[in-house]
Design a protein around this motif. Structure first.
Motif, mmCIF file in Angstrom:
data_model
loop_
_atom_site.group_PDB
_atom_site.id
_atom_site.type_symbol
_atom_site.label_atom_id
_atom_site.label_comp_id
_atom_site.label_asym_id
_atom_site.label_seq_id
_atom_site.Cartn_x
_atom_site.Cartn_y
_atom_site.Cartn_z
ATOM 1 N N GLN A 1 2.114 0.721 -4.455
ATOM 2 C CA GLN A 1 0.891 1.173 -5.106
ATOM 3 C C GLN A 1 0.989 2.492 -5.809
ATOM 4 O OE1 GLN A 1 -2.705 0.931 -3.042
ATOM 5 N NE2 GLN A 1 -2.698 -1.263 -3.262
ATOM 6 N N ASP B 1 0.828 -1.194 0.000
ATOM 7 C CA ASP B 1 0.000 0.000 0.000
ATOM 8 C C ASP B 1 0.863 1.244 0.000
ATOM 9 O OD1 ASP B 1 -2.523 -0.811 -0.145
ATOM 10 O OD2 ASP B 1 -3.052 -0.517 1.948
ATOM 11 N N ALA B 2 1.855 1.217 0.866
ATOM 12 C CA ALA B 2 2.623 2.425 1.094
ATOM 13 C C ALA B 2 3.548 2.733 -0.063
ATOM 14 C CB ALA B 2 3.429 2.293 2.376
ATOM 15 N N LYS B 3 4.142 1.710 -0.615
ATOM 16 C CA LYS B 3 5.219 1.976 -1.565
ATOM 17 C C LYS B 3 4.833 1.589 -2.985
ATOM 18 C CE LYS B 3 9.356 3.304 -2.437
ATOM 19 N NZ LYS B 3 10.242 2.636 -3.262
#
Lengths: 326, 292
Positions: free
Chosen positions: B289, B285-287
């Motif tokens: 996406q 999610d953090a990176k």
């Protein structure tokens, strides 16, 4: 705290050197001779050899690498092939615009992400929660360049509310102008900034809102939240000063990573909105195969990203003492 | 398996992804036009009869070009994610299992790659190699492999202390056997989740490169290039940009839903297992996406 800070800063140094080496190495793989690119197609072999010598390209690779590292550390990134100026000056002229765009979109992303995440978490399972998270899912799946075009179409072409391209005065100068009695300058700058910042920031807002929601839900189940309610604190105080404060920790660590996404996205956003920043410079320098300029721009992007992550890590250490003892 | 049907993300995401794969494979049979067939009498036509999604400025059928464009996106996504997954998983297994200076050096190298914003690194590689399917895939592999290395390493670090690994060591199993037969199966769940989300990211990244003019060059129809070309016709026919724009968005949405659904589905009961799958996914999610 001092030991943690020193350790974190020392750990960044090999990464920075590695980034320099990787950028240097990448450009060695470029097919074709930089001297030939510089001189164009009609160049003679003698002229190419002469330029190779002038550029120092006839020296052994390790010597070139050493020279590159040393001059980069002194802030000399060479001269652009086609812009007729030093790389640092070309970058310096556009850096501010990119930072302004990235910061504006980050502020937007954090504000919207926090709001949606908190609202969804305290209304878990309700229609508000479902709608917020559907919105977040769409936002996460929305490429920045597609959103940019949609916003341009709606707000610039159809409604004609906001300008489609360009940038006003830099925000600090515009604020100064507004303070000296010319608010129109600031309004003009903000009207140019709004669409690009929203286009660039929405994806991050969606990611942050999902993270805030799950982190809030976890925190809201903690014993100390029940204690806070039990001692009669009003719900708003429990949510803001007890739950949100702790739920923010994972969010802060993600903001550093998101900054890298924003910098990459800035290249696309700048292309759509004609924003005169580093991203535009990256695109032109790559199209022209202006190797020193490509190297410089890539380097500055990596430098900004690494330093922001360092800052976030240090900030994290201040906020959450546990991290310092890992 | 029954549980899978009660997971809407998994079902909807799976359906979208299946539809995209079917369109990519069967593109020539799903339309009556060639992707570069011009119909000058019907230039810039809105969606309607004859041309179901309208036409571009040369009268080329937008549905046909979107369907053929999906082939470029899907091929590059599968190729880049597949290779990055193999490289990253292998590196992560080695780094986590051996530890010590091997781990230290590998992780420093990973840090260097992670020091670049993802799209900037991809642009730098494409700047060097030039455009084309293979070069874009290489650029994305250079960007993506680190995710798998990090996630797999983290899993190996906790797994290598478990009894079953010690048991294998005690009966004299070879190191490759321990790595690939004993530890590797525990990494499959998180890696599959990462890879599913990664396919969506790869499609956005490929479109972003095409959008900037550094992807697969025209006349090959790509979503990204059509989208940026369509910007010139926003006032006359918005469908030029809208068709590829929606195509990218729905495809990415499909992979994201499928990835989220798989994460929930594969989530094992054990607490440590749950932490692991969630960590892998939240890192995604953090990176991963947000390449764009």
């Amino acid at each position: 705290m001092l030991a943690y800070t020193v350790k974190r800063i020392l750990l960044v140094i090999p990464t920075l050197v590695g980034i320099l080496v990787l950028v240097f190495g990448l450009m060695q793989v470029v097919p074709g001779d930089p001297a030939a690119i510089l001189l164009g197609e009609q160049a003679t072999a003698e002229a190419i050899a002469e330029v190779r010598h002038e550029l120092g390209l006839d020296r052994p690779l390790p010597v070139q690498l050493g020279d590159y590292l040393w001059s980069s550390l002194r802030g000399d990134l060479g001269d652009s092939f086609f812009q007729n100026e030093p790389v640092t000056r070309a970058i310096g002229a556009r850096l501010g615009a990119t930072i302004e765009l990235a910061v504006a979109s980050l502020v937007f992303a954090i504000a919207l992400g926090l709001f949606l995440g908190v609202v969804a978490a305290i209304n878990q399972g309700s229609i508000i929660d479902v709608v917020s998270m559907l919105f977040a899912q769409l936002g996460v799946s929305m490429p920045v360049f597609w959103l940019g075009i949609l916003l341009t179409f709606w707000f610039a072409v159809e409604l004609n509310w906001l300008p489609a391209i360009g940038r006003g005065e830099p925000i600090p100068a515009a604020i100064a102008a507004a303070l000296s009695g010319r608010p129109g300058v600031l309004l003009n700058s903000l009207s140019h900034l709004l669409l690009p910042a929203v286009a660039l920031g929405l994806n991050s807002a969606a990611v942050i809102s999902r993270l805030v929601r799950s982190s809030m839900l976890e925190t809201l189940n903690e014993d100390y939240i029940r204690t806070a309610y039990a001692k009669g604190l009003p719900p708003s105080a429990v949510v803001v000063s007890h739950a949100l404060r702790n739920a923010l920790l994972p969010v802060i660590s993600v903001i550093g990573l998101r900054f890298g996404v924003l910098l990459g996205g800035a290249v696309l956003t700048e292309a759509i909105f004609g924003w005169p920043g580093l991203g535009q410079l990256a695109v032109t320098s790559i199209s022209q195969r202006d190797i020193p300029l490509v190297q410089g721009v890539v380097l500055v992007f990596a430098l900004m990203f690494t330093l922001v992550n360092l800052a976030v890590d240090l900030l994290y250490g201040v906020i959450d003492p546990r991290i310092r003892f890992e | 398996m029954r549980k899978a049907y009660r997971n809407p993300s998994l079902v909807v995401g799976g359906a979208i992804v299946a539809a995209i794969f079917i369109i990519a494979v069967f593109a020539p049979w799903l339309t009556g036009f060639e992707p570069d067939q011009m119909d000058m009498a019907n230039r810039l036509a809105p969606p309607g009869r004859g041309h179901i999604l309208g036409t571009d400025n040369f009268g080329r059928d937008l549905w046909t070009r979107a369907a053929f464009g999906s082939r470029v996106s899907v091929v590059i996504a599968l190729l880049s994610v597949g290779v990055a997954m193999v490289i990253g998983t292998t590196v992560g297994l080695i780094s986590g299992y051996f530890g010590g200076w091997v781990d230290l050096i590998i992780m420093r190298v990973v840090d260097i790659f992670l020091g670049f914003p993802a799209l900037i690194l991809a642009l730098a590689v494409v700047a060097v190699l030039g455009p084309g399917v293979i070069n874009v895939s290489i650029a994305l592999i250079v960007v993506f492999w680190t995710e798998y290395a990090r996630v797999v390493r983290a899993i190996v670090l906790s797994e290598r202390e478990r009894e079953y690994v010690m048991a294998a060591q005690a009966i004299g199993a070879s190191t490759p056997r321990i790595l690939f037969h004993e530890i590797f199966p525990n990494t499959i769940g998180p890696v599959v989740v990462l890879a599913t989300l990664g396919l969506g990211t790869a499609i956005v990244a490929e479109s972003a490169l095409s959008f900037l003019g550094f992807g697969v060059p025209p006349p090959t129809p790509t979503w990204g290039w059509t989208l940026s070309f369509g910007m010139r016709f926003l006032r006359t026919n918005v469908w030029l940009s809208a068709v590829p724009g929606f195509a990218i968005m729905i495809t990415v949405l499909g992979f994201n839903l499928l990835g989220d659904g798989l994460r929930d589905y594969l989530d094992p009961k054990g607490v440590s297992g749950r932490e692991r799958v969630r960590d892998a996914a939240s890192e995604a999610d953090a990176k991963v996406q947000g390449v764009s």
